[in-house]
Every structure is written in C-alpha cells, then in structure tokens.
Scaffold this active site. Structure first.
Site, PDB file in Angstrom:
ATOM      1  N   LYS A  96       0.910  -1.342  -0.087  1.00 12.44           N
ATOM      2  CA  LYS A  96      -0.021  -0.147  -0.014  1.00 12.44           C
ATOM      3  C   LYS A  96       0.927   1.404  -0.001  1.00 12.44           C
ATOM      4  CE  LYS A  96      -2.068   3.204   1.848  1.00 12.44           C
ATOM      5  NZ  LYS A  96      -1.702   4.527   1.413  1.00 12.44           N
ATOM      6  N   GLU A 110       9.617  16.358  15.271  1.00 16.61           N
ATOM      7  CA  GLU A 110      10.240  16.028  13.999  1.00 16.61           C
ATOM      8  C   GLU A 110       9.807  17.000  13.035  1.00 16.61           C
ATOM      9  OE1 GLU A 110       9.048  12.442  12.135  1.00 16.61           O
ATOM     10  OE2 GLU A 110      11.003  11.965  11.540  1.00 16.61           O
ATOM     11  N   CYS A 143      13.563   9.778   7.615  1.00 18.00           N
ATOM     12  CA  CYS A 143      13.490   9.627   9.006  1.00 18.00           C
ATOM     13  C   CYS A 143      14.521   9.743  10.078  1.00 18.00           C
ATOM     14  CB  CYS A 143      12.702   8.156   9.263  1.00 18.00           C
ATOM     15  SG  CYS A 143      13.611   6.911   8.357  1.00 18.00           S
ATOM     16  N   GLU A 155       8.402   1.312  11.858  1.00 18.31           N
ATOM     17  CA  GLU A 155       9.321   2.203  11.407  1.00 18.31           C
ATOM     18  C   GLU A 155       8.911   3.478  11.578  1.00 18.31           C
ATOM     19  OE1 GLU A 155      12.413   0.841  11.461  1.00 18.31           O
ATOM     20  OE2 GLU A 155      12.236  -0.966  11.169  1.00 18.31           O
TER      21      GLU A 155
END
Ligand code: NAP
Ligand code: MG
Length: 504
Positions: free
Chosen positions: A198, A405, A307, A273
């Site tokens: 996906k 972040e 990330c 993750e």
C-alpha cells in the site's frame, strides 16, 4: 543456447521488458491477482507535482473495502502454493524482478520524481539502487534461514521451523516509494509469505508501475499485489481479519493507530519504522571537515524528508565557533543545489506537497523565537514547495524546534561542554532512531555509542542504513527491525515440532 564449458549451458535470454509508462501515460489501476484492474471504489486519488503544484492525475485508483477484500482473498489463495514453492523459484522471481526494475530505472525514477520531487542525481538513483539491492539481498536468503533443533535426551527430539505468516502487507510513506517497497516485500516473499503493498497517496505511480514487472518476473497471481489508496486503505488492511502482518513505515501517530487496529482485530503482527529527532554529537577531537560534511548532507538529503536525518547537531565548546562558520557555509553551499528536480544539475528538490510545505513553514516561523536563525529560514521562489536549508542556533532544549520532528531540511545547532551533559541531552527525547558520534578517540566513541538510546549509532558518520545490518528505532521510533536476518524473523513465526523418540 550458449555453451559455458563442459555440461553447463545457459539459455540466450530475451531482452528484459520495458514498461510503457511515463508522465504522459501514468499507471492508475490497482494490481490484483497479476492483473491491472480498475478500483471498485468510485472515489479516486488526486496527485500533484510539487515543483509547481500542477495536477498530474485526478483519477488514480483508491482501493476501498471490496478492492482490499479481493486482493486479500487472492493473496490467501496464492499463499497455499507459494509457501511450498521451491526456494530457488522464489529466489529467481525476486532476482528477475530486480533486473526488470534496473532496466526500467529511468522510467521508474521519473514516475517517483514527478510526485516526490527527488532529483535523479541524488535521491532518485539512490532509491532505485536500494530497491533492486533489497530484492537481491533477500533473494539470497530463500534457502538460508534454517530452523533449530534441540536435544533429544529427554526422549523428545525438537525441531523448530521458521514458518511464514500468510497474507502480509507493507504500508509505506511517500519519501522512498521504491526502496521502502522491496525492503518489506523482499523478506516477506523470501520466507514464503504473500505480500500486498500500500503506497502513499502522494506517490503512487512508481509502485503501480511495478505491477507488470511483477507478472513478467514470474510471480504467480496473488503473491505480490499493489493497492493504491489513502489512509482509509491502510486502515482497512490494518483492521482486516485475514491479514496477518503489517510492516509499517511512517509517522509515530499513524503507527500507534495501526497497533490499535491490530489489537482490536486479529492481533496481527506489526513492525513499526517511525520518526526521529536524531542527534549528531561532535567532539573537539573529531576530524573537523568530516563532521561538517556528514552533518550537512544528513539534513539535506531528500530535502530533509528522511526519518533518520541528523536534525540536532551538538558541538563541543572548543570547536564550536569554527563549526558554526563551516556548517553555515556547507548548508549555503548545499542550498545552491536546490531547484527543478527534472534538471540534471539539481541535487535538492521541493518538499513533497503543500501540506508538508505548510507544516515545515510553521516550524520555520515559530523557530525564530526559539533560537537564532543561522541560515535559511524561508521559501525559495513563489512556485512549488521549495524551502531553504535552515539552521537554528542556540536553541532552548525544551523548545518545539528541538523536540519535534520537522521532516524537512531544518537542523538545530547547540553547544555542549562535557560527555555526561551531551549524553543526557541527546537522550532527552522520546525518539530513538539514529545518532552519530564524531571523535578520533575510539574509546570515547564506543562509550558514547553505548550510552546513546538509539536503534543505530554512527561513529564518524550518521544517517545511513545497510541491508546487511538491522535497521530500526527504539522508544517511539519504532518496534522491530528491518533488513538483515532480523527482517526474516519479523515475517516468520517459529513452530516447534517434537518427536517422541521412545521405541514403540
Ligand atoms: P504517515 O502519514 O504516517 O503515512 C504512512 C503510510 O500510512 C501511508 O501509506 C499512509 O497513507 C498510511 N496511513 C495514513 N493513515 C493511516 C491509517 N489511519 N491507517 C493505516 N495507514 C494509514 O507518514 P508520512 O507522512 O507518509 O511519512 C512521514 C513520516 O514517516 C515521518 O514522521 C517520518 O519520520 C516517518 N518515516 C519513518 C521512516 C522509518 O524508516 N523509520 C521512513 C520514512 C518515513 P497515505 O499516505 O496514502 O495517506
Ligand atoms: Mg493521507
């Protein structure tokens, strides 16, 4: 046939298939049971080009409940034979897919670039390299993941098998649509699972273009399928009673939701993750130029949408002033590479879309009152979602720009005195994905590396990952690991088979 010496012959191979897709002929259909099909769901995805916000397509398939059910049913049927398929056959399908992706590199990179904005010379080509190598790396594991055996002296021989989970899914983000695909599909397929991908609604094209290549590579129908859609498609998969595993990469907030869906449905296995706020710790005794270089590259690669980007840079007081000047200059040098991602000379493209641009712009605006703006801080041009590589200096440790972040080319730069102080500051975050230690003193480097609460620590390097070593985060940066043998463990479950050894 071409002879390769005594007794060994190889077939002359026909040229590898080329996909017909490009920006004027975009793939928009789902790939279910080895066929390209329209979605039953009438709702469609709109996808834009971040370099000018133009609409690329407004009719890309958005998989709804009936589409998800069709793919899961096809996968469940395919699992019955795929799990028992000879490992060499699974290996050969994976290797052929890697070759097919490689020969279609330019077309696939374009399909990613037009919606992600990643220039080919930097992230675009790198991403396809990871995509192919992940398939090849995991193809090598198909017959090298043995189980275990335990002593029989108690009268029972115990054999432990690594069994595939069944229908597994990869729900992936937009920042690496091809690399993320095979980092998940690779270990899933190698261990005999069937797999549904996906991709993100923001970057569906390159993943969809894999469909015909999957069929050409020889995968049987239902083994590797692709469902484009949005968060609702991801949620359908996460809630599905016949899906046994979700391997997810994305934000911490969505990761939590997936865990909740798994807990409420069938306790499917979940690997997460997630995000990071990764510290680079630069000691006085480092190789100075090396540290500056890594720190600048690690926050500008893929426009900072990585990330494990080094978004907090901490420098010891002895070299701090010199580092400030050099880091500023390095970031301004990188800024010269920002531009049209379709140009060969561009190294940094725009942010992925308007939503991400507004999010990053908010951080840039608020950051001005949380620290001193050293460089950057604003938009580039008035078209597309381009921002300047930015550094805020002397930032309060509890400020938003130091804690949250950003997912853009934005770093903070702070000074520290002692090792104890910097270990405490580096660890004062709920994230724990990546860290870096820059020093020529190996004892100190290893001591600090062991004290940092992080899934990965680089010494004299940062923001890297390897297929051959575990990849993933601690704390809210994730659960489980990708890559290496760990990825195989995440897609299998042990079954203990015990044999009564007494003479009947
Ligand atoms: P995201 O919004 O969490 O999306 C990730 C994936 O989850 C997408 O496919 C998304 O679909 C899907 N999704 C959204 N809502 C969902 C729901 N309720 N249930 C199931 N699936 C759902 O993350 P993103 O904005 O794409 O990516 C940015 C974030 O990912 C950053 O925080 C970054 O740190 C993290 N990230 C982590 C890693 C890592 O390896 N640790 C790598 C890359 C990115 P749609 O996009 O179609 O809505
Ligand atoms: Mg979304």
């Amino acid at each position: 046939m071409t002879s390769l010496g005594a007794g060994i012959q190889v077939k002359d191979r026909p040229p590898l298939m080329k996909i017909p897709y490009n920006r004027d002929n975009l793939p928009k259909q789902l790939f279910i049971n080895n066929e390209l099909v329209d979605s039953k769901n009438p709702k469609k995805l709109e996808v834009r080009n971040p370099k000018d916000n133009s609409v690329l397509a407004a009719d890309v398939a958005l998989a709804g409940e009936a589409d998800v059910d069709a793919a899961v049913d096809a996968a469940a049927a395919a699992f019955k034979t795929w799990r028992k398929t000879h490992p060499n056959v699974r290996r050969d399908c994976m290797l052929k897919l890697a070759d097919l992706i490689e020969v279609n590199c330019d077309a696939l990179a374009e399909l990613t670039r037009i919606s992600l904005g990643a220039p080919f010379s930097s992230f675009g080509s790198f991403e396809i390299g990871v995509c192919c190598e992940a398939l090849r790396y995991f193809a090598g594991w198909t017959d090298k993941f043995p189980g275990e055996a335990y002593p029989q002296e108690d009268g029972f021989m115990k054999i432990v098998r690594n069994e595939p989970l069944g229908v597994t899914c990869g729900v992936i983000p937009w920042n690496g649509p091809l690399a993320n695909s095979t980092m998940k599909a690779g270990p899933a397929l190698a261990t005999g699972n069937v797999f549904i991908l996906k991709p993100s609604e923001k970057t569906p094209f390159s993943a969809l273009a894999l469909g015909p290549l999957i069929k050409e590579a020889g995968f049987p129908p239902g083994v590797f399928q692709i469902l484009t859609g949005d968060g609702s498609t991801g949620a359908l998969l996460a809630n599905h009673m016949k899906v046994n595993k979700i391997s997810f990469t994305g934000s911490t907030a969505t990761g939590r939701r997936i865990q909740e869906c798994a807990a409420r449905s069938n306790l499917k296995r979940v690997t997460l993750e997630l995000g990071g706020k990764s510290p680079a710790v630069v000691f006085d005794d480092c190789d100075f130029d090396n540290a500056v270089n890594w720190c600048a590259n690690a926050i500008t690669a893929n426009t900072g949408q990585v990330c494990f980007a080094a978004s907090r840079v901490y420098v010891q007081e002895g070299i701090y002033d010199r580092f400030v000047k050099a880091y500023k200059a390095a970031m301004e040098e990188r800024a010269k590479g920002v531009g049209d991602p379709d140009e060969q000379t561009t190294t940094i493209g725009p942010l992925v879309d308007q939503g991400q641009f507004e999010r990053v712009s908010g951080f840039l605006e608020r950051g001005r009152s949380q620290g001193t703006l050293l460089t950057g801080g604003g938009r580039i041009g008035d078209k597309g979602w381009f921002v300047q590589p930015t550094v805020f200096e002397n930032v309060a440790e509890d400020s938003e720009i130091c804690k949250e972040e950003v997912f853009g080319p934005v770093a903070i730069l702070n000074k520290f005195k002692t090792e104890e102080e910097i270990v405490a500051k580096a660890n004062d975050t709920h994230y724990g994905l990546m860290a870096g230690v820059f020093t020529e003193n190996i004892t100190k480097a290893l001591r600090v590396a062991s004290d940092l609460e992080s899934g990965m620590v680089g010494i004299n390097a940062i923001s890297m990952a390897f297929l051959t070593a575990p990849f993933g985060g601690s704390k809210t940066s994730g659960i489980g690991r990708e890559n290496a043998i760990d990825a195989l463990r995440m897609f299998t479950e042990k079954k203990t088979v015990f044999i009564n050894m007494t003479k009947q």
